[in-house]
Design an enzyme around this catalytic site. Structure first.
Site, short mmCIF file in Angstrom:
data_model
loop_
_atom_site.label_atom_id
_atom_site.label_comp_id
_atom_site.label_asym_id
_atom_site.label_seq_id
_atom_site.Cartn_x
_atom_site.Cartn_y
_atom_site.Cartn_z
N THR A 7 14.69 4.11 8.71
CA THR A 7 15.57 2.95 8.88
C THR A 7 14.86 1.68 8.44
O THR A 7 13.76 1.38 8.89
CB THR A 7 16.00 2.82 10.35
OG1 THR A 7 16.66 4.02 10.75
CG2 THR A 7 16.94 1.63 10.54
N ALA A 50 5.63 -8.65 0.36
CA ALA A 50 6.28 -9.86 0.85
C ALA A 50 5.29 -10.92 1.27
O ALA A 50 5.45 -12.11 0.96
CB ALA A 50 7.21 -9.54 2.01
N ASN A 80 -7.16 -9.08 -7.13
CA ASN A 80 -7.06 -9.85 -5.89
C ASN A 80 -8.35 -10.58 -5.53
O ASN A 80 -8.32 -11.58 -4.82
CB ASN A 80 -6.65 -8.93 -4.74
CG ASN A 80 -7.66 -7.82 -4.49
OD1 ASN A 80 -7.94 -7.04 -5.40
ND2 ASN A 80 -8.19 -7.73 -3.29
N GLN A 102 -0.51 -9.47 -6.64
CA GLN A 102 -1.00 -10.84 -6.76
C GLN A 102 -0.28 -11.62 -7.85
O GLN A 102 -0.33 -12.86 -7.87
CB GLN A 102 -2.50 -10.84 -7.03
CG GLN A 102 -3.35 -10.31 -5.90
CD GLN A 102 -3.30 -11.17 -4.65
OE1 GLN A 102 -2.96 -12.35 -4.69
NE2 GLN A 102 -3.64 -10.58 -3.50
N THR A 128 0.84 -1.21 0.00
CA THR A 128 0.00 0.00 0.00
C THR A 128 0.87 1.25 0.00
O THR A 128 0.59 2.23 -0.71
CB THR A 128 -0.95 0.00 1.22
OG1 THR A 128 -1.87 -1.08 1.09
CG2 THR A 128 -1.72 1.31 1.32
N CYS A 164 -8.98 -6.13 3.28
CA CYS A 164 -8.49 -4.80 3.67
C CYS A 164 -9.60 -3.93 4.24
O CYS A 164 -9.60 -2.72 4.08
CB CYS A 164 -7.85 -4.11 2.48
SG CYS A 164 -6.46 -5.04 1.79
#
Length: 385
Positions: A239, A202, A153, A181, A74, A325
């Site tokens: 970071t 991921a 999706n 996807q 996103t 979602c």
């Protein structure tokens, strides 16, 4: 007492973590330091990040330097769309009515005009209409960003990227692809394609949640959402989470050995056949279009998805009513609405999505639970939509 059997058929929401990814994260969590520090501890973490960058770039057919890690797909989507608008690179966004909400909301927040092109009844973007909007932009002297997904999706429908790329050939326009996807399942050749930016995640490829990536051609390097301290070659500040990134990279490395799309597609076909056998009045959405062989989105008339999902969950099967979602809510699918599906059928829609852990025994168990739910519906004990 043995634990009750559970079958997970919601891979489009999040794929179960690969063992190698779990181990890679644990190894990095044992280290100390900041990956942007120049001392030995920092360099050790930096190596894990760069190894992961190499792995995901290889899976995407991209140059390693073209991948920037983000906190999610996103975020990557928002960086591509809002970042392009903030940089003053685009005058207009063109997308479709069936995109993931992350794309639609990013487009709405970008501050430039948005055109939403319709989907066909099969869930495929109307490329003729898309071409007309692009041509109109050319006449107006506008530079546009076309933002489309590769694989939907909710339905698994594959969009005609070759046709879309052809529409943009020899133009100054930008093409962003939500490849979430498709990544790791369909061959991707980012470097050789007309695609300017592509977002991936991921946890859709059996890595950890909380990390994604944005692939960017050089002309998009200034499309920044989080400036920060110059991390990720200045393309995404903050970071990096070395542990999550290491898990992402290991999942990208191990996926090919764990994921057999032909095997999964055969199981998906089996799901469709048993649905048709036990519920001849069921409708399978997008079935006339080219689909990725992982997803079945179907509706049984009169069987409300909210009720059916409770029945499946109590029976030991995890599936969904579409996108995951919506903060745990069962809401109407904007994708099915874009395909012209009537509200009463959309309220019955269920999504089964398979992946690397799915077995034939899982499908047999799904069938058993489905038969029980349909029997309750027939007897009148299941709530109607």
């Amino acid at each position: 007492m043995e634990p009750r059997k559970r079958v997970y058929l919601d891979h489009n929401a999040s794929a179960p973590l690969l063992p190698g990814a779990r181990t890679a994260m644990a190894d990095v969590l044992a280290l100390t330091g900041n990956p942007n520090s120049v001392h030995a501890e920092g360099r050790a973490l930096r190596k894990h990040i760069e190894d992961a960058r190499t792995a995901i770039a290889r899976l995407a057919g991209a140059q390693t330097t073209r991948a920037a890690f983000t906190g999610s797909a996103t975020e990557a989507i928002t960086q591509a769309i809002v970042g392009a608008a903030r940089a003053g690179a685009i005058d207009r966004i063109i997308t479709s009515t069936g995109e993931h909400k992350a794309v639609l909301k990013a487009a709405a927040a970008a501050g430039v005009p948005v055109n939403e092109v319709a989907l066909s009844a099969d869930g495929v973007i109307e490329t003729a209409a898309l071409g007309k909007v692009i041509a109109d932009a050319d006449v107006a002297g506008e530079t546009v960003l076309v933002a489309v997904h590769w694989v939907n999706n909710e339905t698994g429908v594959i969009q005609p990227l070759d046709e879309i790329e052809a529409l943009l050939a020899d133009t100054q326009h930008f093409l962003f692809v939500d490849a979430v996807q498709a990544f790791g399942k369909l061959p991707m050749k980012f470097a050789a394609s007309r695609i300017d930016m592509a977002a991936v995640s991921a946890h859709k490829i059996a890595g950890p949640a909380g990390v994604g990536a944005l692939f960017m051609k050089a002309r998009c390097d200034k499309f920044v959402l989080i400036p920060g301290g110059g991390q990720e070659q200045g393309r995404r500040g903050g970071t990096e989470s070395a542990a999550l990134i290491a898990g992402f990279g290991k999942a990208a490395q191990d996926l090919a050995g764990a994921y057999d799309l032909e095997r999964v597609s055969a199981l998906t076909d089996q799901v469709e056949r048993l649905i048709e056998t036990h519920a001849p009045d069921a409708e399978i959405f997008g079935r006339r279009a080219l689909r990725l062989g992982t997803t079945v989105n179907f509706a049984v008339p009169g069987l409300a998805n909210a009720t059916a999902m409770i029945g499946f969950d109590l029976g030991g099967v995890a599936l969904s009513a579409g996108s995951a979602c919506s903060s745990g809510k069962v809401s109407k699918s904007h994708v099915l609405k874009a395909m012209g599906v009537a509200d009463e059928m959309a309220q019955c829609a269920l999504r089964v999505s398979l992946g690397w852990t799915t077995t034939e025994a899982d499908i047999e168990f799904f069938e058993k639970v489905l038969v029980g739910i349909l029997a309750q519906r027939k007897s009148g004990r299941g709530a109607a939509a």
